[in-house]
Motif scaffolding. Structure first.
Motif, short mmCIF file in Angstrom:
data_model
loop_
_atom_site.label_atom_id
_atom_site.label_comp_id
_atom_site.label_asym_id
_atom_site.label_seq_id
_atom_site.Cartn_x
_atom_site.Cartn_y
_atom_site.Cartn_z
N GLY A 150 17.07 4.81 -68.76
CA GLY A 150 18.41 5.27 -68.36
C GLY A 150 18.53 6.78 -68.20
N LYS A 151 17.39 7.49 -68.29
CA LYS A 151 17.46 8.96 -68.16
C LYS A 151 17.25 9.38 -66.71
N ARG A 152 17.84 10.51 -66.33
CA ARG A 152 17.66 10.97 -64.96
C ARG A 152 16.25 11.54 -64.74
N ILE A 153 15.85 11.53 -63.48
CA ILE A 153 14.51 12.02 -63.13
C ILE A 153 14.53 13.55 -63.06
N THR A 154 13.58 14.15 -63.77
CA THR A 154 13.49 15.61 -63.74
C THR A 154 12.23 16.10 -63.02
N ASP A 155 11.21 15.21 -62.95
CA ASP A 155 9.93 15.63 -62.40
C ASP A 155 9.38 14.62 -61.41
N ILE A 156 8.86 15.14 -60.32
CA ILE A 156 8.25 14.31 -59.28
C ILE A 156 6.75 14.62 -59.29
N VAL A 157 5.94 13.58 -59.29
CA VAL A 157 4.49 13.79 -59.16
C VAL A 157 4.01 13.10 -57.89
#
Ligand code: F6P
Length: 546
Positions: free
Chosen positions: A141-148
């Motif tokens: 349920g947490k928002r996305i902070t990092d894209i790989v």
């Protein structure tokens, strides 16, 4: 044999090359005060000065005749309209359709390419907004902070080069990281500080068969599920960009999380497609669109400008002149803008994978030099490393110098120093300094005759080293889009002139196939006798030493 060598312009250029080799650009400049005006092209967001090349009006006319005789303009039309100019793979070459600012249909194999492109752009926009606005949530349920972004070659270099170049325009939305190497050291390092609950992976692979990318993606899935303890979490943390939907789904990626690629987009020309998703996530979709608009502007220039005023065409002709006719073996890419620090790596793939070939598109042997080896580094760093070689070695290395009028991160005093070097280097490479001048300078400094005799030969710079200067207004998404598109079209024109199929890459297959066999042998400890003794012994040594 290529029939290019039978053309009148080709033969004339061979003759001119012999003549020009014994001449010095200093004489060209001394004899023609309008040389800069004649040999430069100004566009709204950039200037190309190609006057510091060993050409004169006769040479340029002859190069333009070569472009005409090889029907560059017809081929250009074929490319933009979706003809199958990738002859060996029987495919259209339509990366330009990815940035086309028109709703008109473009039909290839009965399919409307425009519609496909627009659908994917719309899908990208929704996705990018959802992630950046915090509406796409991870398994807890947490928002996305990092894209790989996991991908290699064209599925990595373009997006990463652009991400680096446009860092200044990135906001606090998400952080973008890239994993390309199958050496575990990279993925471990990238994932170490990240929280699996907040990471979104993009598996970028046109074929979805590339071993390195698949291996990294599997490791990423393991890393995620060892935190979530739930295979279903993959749906919330993995998207794919591919032309092979079946393989991506087989990999466990949900169909609605797959963005399309098509066989008419070459990997090294694909950053304008959903392969550029990481760029859009980093900058926001509007900025991604500006990048496309910049490329489209260059497309329009390339289509409409007469060849003599056409920046990509001229860049290609100069490269053919320096490489095929004057015999240069390599070409340096020297950006004087920190943001472009990955440009030479990007152009290495773009140019060398496209034109590093030795048969024509009909399979006939070519006995002339095609693309030079491309290499480079930020200019300032290069000055304190390899410029000695550029100035004084016996090998002449033509170079592209790329700088910006305005810095995107101005710091008092820095930009002027940077640009002073930028201008000084191309002048020094071209003008050089002869022995008489060296001696006079040393004498003026009060040096003894013995010292002057000893040192003078070492201080002579012959000059006459060709360079192009590309001066950008400033690095922004639009200008960068235009710059990349200029190089893309340069590569295309070079390929046509040299009669090369620029859009396949058969040369990477042999090594790939062997690697798969060797991996199998290493894992089963059964080294085949069919290897040459060097390779077999190395493998045995490795196995034993493990
Ligand atoms: O091996 C070379 C190559 O095929 C490049 O042309 C391509 O950009 C890269 O590998 C990655 O391929 P894919 O996107 O299919 O994983």
């Amino acid at each position: 044999m290529s029939d290019r060598q039978t053309l009148a312009s080709w033969k004339k250029l061979q003759q001119l090359a012999q003549e020009k080799k014994s001449q010095h650009m200093n004489t060209f400049f001394a004899n023609d005060v309008k040389r800069f005006e004649k040999f430069s092209i100004e566009l709204p967001n950039m200037l190309l000065d190609y006057s510091k090349n060993l050409i004169d009006s006769e040479t340029l006319d002859c190069l333009l005749s070569l472009a005409n005789e090889t029907e560059v303009c017809d081929w250009r039309t074929k490319m933009f309209t979706g003809a199958k100019i990738n002859k060996t793979e029987d495919r259209a070459v339509l990366h330009t359709a990815l940035r086309r600012q028109s709703n008109d249909p473009l039909i290839v194999d009965g399919e409307n390419v425009t519609e496909h492109v627009q659908n994917q752009l719309a899908k990208m926009e929704v996705f990018v907004d959802k992630v950046r606005q915090g509406h796409w949530l991870g398994y807890s349920g947490k928002r996305i902070t990092d894209i790989v972004n996991i991908g290699v070659g064209g599925s990595n270099l373009g997006p990463q080069m652009v991400t680096e170049a446009l860092k200044h325009y990135s906001d606090d939305g998400v952080n973008v990281h890239y994993v390309s190497n199958v050496d575990g050291a990279q993925i471990v390092e990238v994932l170490r500080p990240l929280d699996p609950q907040k990471v979104l992976f993009i598996v970028s692979s046109k074929t979805f068969t590339t071993t390195e990318t698949m291996t990294n993606a599997k490791t990423a899935i393991k890393w995620l599920t060892s935190s979530s303890f739930d295979e279903k979490s993959v749906a919330k943390h993995f998207v794919a960009v591919t032309a092979n939907k079946e393989n991506a789904m087989g990999f466990g990626i949900e169909e609605h999380n797959i963005f399309d690629m098509w066989d008419w987009v070459g990997g090294r020309f694909s950053l304008w497609s959903a392969i550029g998703l990481a760029i859009a996530l980093d900058l926001g979709f509007d900025k991604f669109k500006e990048l496309l608009e910049g490329a489209y502007e260059m497309d329009q220039h390339f289509i409409n400008a007469p060849l003599k005023d056409n920046m990509p065409a001229i860049m290609a002709l100069i490269s053919v002149w320096n490489t095929t006719f004057l015999g240069a073996h390599s070409q340096a890419i020297l950006p004087y803008d920190q943001t472009l620090h990955m440009l030479s790596a990007y152009l290495q793939q773009a140019e060398m994978e496209s034109n590093g070939k030795s048969v024509t598109w009909d399979g006939d042997e070519i006995n002339y030099a095609t693309v030079p080896s491309i290499w480079g580094e930020l200019g300032i760093n290069g000055q304190h490393a390899f410029y000695q070689y550029l100035h004084q070695s016996n090998n002449v290395v033509p170079a592209d110098f790329i700088g910006s009028v305005e810095s995107v991160t101005p710091v008092q005093g820095h930009h002027e120093t940077l640009m002073a070097n930028f201008f000084a280097q191309t002048q020094a490479l071209m003008v050089g300094v002869d022995e008489q001048q060296v001696r006079a300078d040393l004498k003026a400094k009060g040096r003894t005759p013995d010292y002057i005799n000893k040192v003078s030969p070492h201080k002579v710079h012959k000059g006459n080293r060709p360079t192009n200067t590309i001066l950008l207004k400033r690095i922004d998404p639009k200008t960068l889009g235009s710059l990349i598109a200029a190089y893309e079209h340069k590569i295309f024109v070079q390929g046509i002139i040299l009669q090369i199929c620029s859009f396949d890459q058969w040369g990477v297959e042999l090594g790939k196939g062997l690697a798969a066999e060797i991996q199998e042998e290493l894992s089963t400890n059964s080294i085949s006798e069919k290897h040459d003794c060097s390779t077999a012994s190395l493998m045995k040594f490795y196995q034993k030493a493990k």
